[in-house]
Design an enzyme around this catalytic site. Sequence first.
Site, short mmCIF file in Angstrom:
data_model
loop_
_atom_site.label_atom_id
_atom_site.label_comp_id
_atom_site.label_asym_id
_atom_site.label_seq_id
_atom_site.Cartn_x
_atom_site.Cartn_y
_atom_site.Cartn_z
CG ASN A 7 44.80 -88.12 -42.31
OD1 ASN A 7 45.32 -88.91 -42.32
ND2 ASN A 7 43.48 -87.97 -42.64
CE LYS A 14 41.79 -87.58 -47.12
NZ LYS A 14 40.78 -87.99 -46.13
NE ARG A 86 42.90 -90.00 -38.58
CZ ARG A 86 42.72 -90.62 -39.13
NH1 ARG A 86 42.78 -90.99 -40.62
NH2 ARG A 86 41.84 -91.74 -38.93
CG HIS A 175 35.87 -92.76 -36.16
ND1 HIS A 175 34.70 -93.68 -36.30
CD2 HIS A 175 36.53 -92.50 -37.49
CE1 HIS A 175 34.96 -94.30 -37.58
NE2 HIS A 175 35.84 -93.69 -38.12
CG ASN A 206 33.86 -95.03 -46.73
OD1 ASN A 206 32.69 -95.74 -47.41
ND2 ASN A 206 34.36 -94.03 -47.26
NE ARG A 236 36.92 -100.72 -41.26
CZ ARG A 236 37.16 -99.31 -40.63
NH1 ARG A 236 37.29 -99.46 -39.28
NH2 ARG A 236 37.23 -98.34 -41.32
CG MET A 279 24.08 -95.46 -46.69
SD MET A 279 23.28 -97.14 -46.40
CE MET A 279 23.83 -97.38 -44.55
N GLY A 326 29.56 -89.05 -43.39
CA GLY A 326 28.71 -88.90 -44.66
C GLY A 326 27.26 -89.41 -44.51
CD GLU A 329 28.48 -84.67 -41.75
OE1 GLU A 329 28.79 -83.93 -42.88
OE2 GLU A 329 29.48 -85.03 -40.99
CD GLU A 380 37.62 -87.13 -38.53
OE1 GLU A 380 37.09 -87.43 -39.66
OE2 GLU A 380 38.06 -87.97 -38.13
P1 ADP Z 1 34.86 -91.39 -44.97
O1 ADP Z 1 34.70 -92.20 -43.69
O2 ADP Z 1 35.74 -92.13 -45.77
O3 ADP Z 1 35.33 -89.98 -44.35
P2 ADP Z 1 32.35 -90.35 -45.43
O4 ADP Z 1 32.31 -89.60 -43.94
O5 ADP Z 1 32.57 -89.28 -46.55
O6 ADP Z 1 33.42 -91.44 -45.80
O7 ADP Z 1 30.98 -91.32 -45.69
C1 ADP Z 1 30.87 -91.91 -46.69
C2 ADP Z 1 29.50 -92.47 -46.60
O8 ADP Z 1 28.57 -91.57 -46.76
C3 ADP Z 1 29.34 -93.54 -48.02
O9 ADP Z 1 28.46 -94.83 -47.62
C4 ADP Z 1 28.08 -92.55 -48.73
O10 ADP Z 1 27.46 -93.47 -49.48
C5 ADP Z 1 27.51 -92.06 -47.56
N1 ADP Z 1 26.74 -90.83 -48.04
C6 ADP Z 1 27.20 -89.73 -48.61
N2 ADP Z 1 26.19 -88.81 -49.15
C7 ADP Z 1 25.03 -89.55 -48.85
C8 ADP Z 1 23.73 -89.52 -49.06
N3 ADP Z 1 23.26 -88.11 -49.67
N4 ADP Z 1 22.93 -90.56 -48.82
C9 ADP Z 1 23.22 -91.72 -48.30
N5 ADP Z 1 24.68 -91.75 -47.89
C10 ADP Z 1 25.43 -90.90 -48.20
#
Ligand code: ADP
Length: 396
Positions: A7, A14, A86, A175, A206, A236, A279, A326, A329, A380
């Site tokens: 990626n 990556k 990717r 996505h 994100n 965004r 978050m 993130g 989940e 992914e």
């Molecule tokens: P990317 O899109 O860069 O792959 P991720 O899928 O890792 O990012 O998501 C990142 C987001 O997930 C951030 O806003 C982070 O704060 C949030 N996040 C991860 N763990 C938690 C948690 N336990 N509670 C709330 N938000 C979380």
Amino acid sequence: MDILVLNCGSSSLKFAVIDTGEGEVLLSGLAERLAGPEALVSWRRGDAEKERRAIAGGDHAAAMKVVVEVLREHGLQDELRGVGHRVVHGGERFKASVVIDESVVAEIEKCVPLAPLHNPANLVGIRAGRAMLGELTEVAVFDTAFHQAMPKHAYLYPVPYELYSEHGVRRYGFHGTSHRFVARRAAKILGKPLEETALITAHLGNGCSAAAVLGGRSIDTTMGLTPLEGLVMGTRSGDVDPALHGFLKDQLGWDVERTTKVLNKESGLLGISGKSNDMRTLEEAAAAGDERAVLAIEVFCYRLAKAIGALAVPLGRIDALVFTGGIGENSAPIRAKVLGHLGVLGFALDPERNDGLARGSQGPVTQDGSSTALVVPTNEEWMIALDTAELVEATS
Ligand code: ADP
């Protein structure tokens, strides 16, 4: 089958070696700050300590050389059967993953105007991969391909038709690899063939997007021509009044570039809270009484719930709403808030299930007898490896 997944970003690369059987990550790493004085490749083999190798001034090609060295040192190179790349934008040309040849490279190049930051970096990765691992089958897996099944009435903007027919102005969606992966997993959890499922998948990282997936095919999604459309994201804005650019030009003298930058980099959760795009940080700030953090979370959840409501229209029914990424989940409070807005669609939260779900695990967060919402961790890299393995097998 062992597959190398790459990626490539503008200054990063990556990489991961995935065993497609159970998606085990045999080795994963990151080359970062490429072409700068601090360029560095780091990797981890299984659970072992992270290792690092500096490549001061090294570019993507230099990084690829180190990646191949590292794979050889760990005895993985000889086991590799293919390389999955990717690629962000496949335009209308790519409706599925493909084996890379010269004509595919040329077509990805044609899509550069649609993803001027991402596709050139992806092409650099493809060229570096082909130079170093040319004997292996290389496959391109596109973020946009899954959404190519959208019907025309879902992807057309109501603007002069020539902007679509002559300039490709339409909704593409992104996505796709994640939406496709979690839809397949969700069908398994539901115990139904994918072809018979009606799902809404919400990828909340994100970047955030949701999709309506009917019979395993995306029939609508929230992102559009670019990944700026749709949901509120970390930095965004998602949807705003399209007249905003003109308004800010008249009122503040901002040119198009400035407004576009503000909407991409300084808006969303960060823009409303004035504090963070993350978050987790906002949840902590909200708990400590920060009103702008509370507001950012409210707008995020409200708009997401509205978008889920809209995606129910093309589906006709919802077998499951799937939370991933993130935030999806890991954040029980966000899931609870979103489902709280969705009583109209028959969702009823089960707080014990929602709060009790262990990190990295999957399962329902709603009550039995209500509409179903599931958490499904996305992967992914595994999806890219699976597509690559399928094409390697088909071509060997
Ligand atoms: P990317 O899109 O860069 O792959 P991720 O899928 O890792 O990012 O998501 C990142 C987001 O997930 C951030 O806003 C982070 O704060 C949030 N996040 C991860 N763990 C938690 C948690 N336990 N509670 C709330 N938000 C979380």
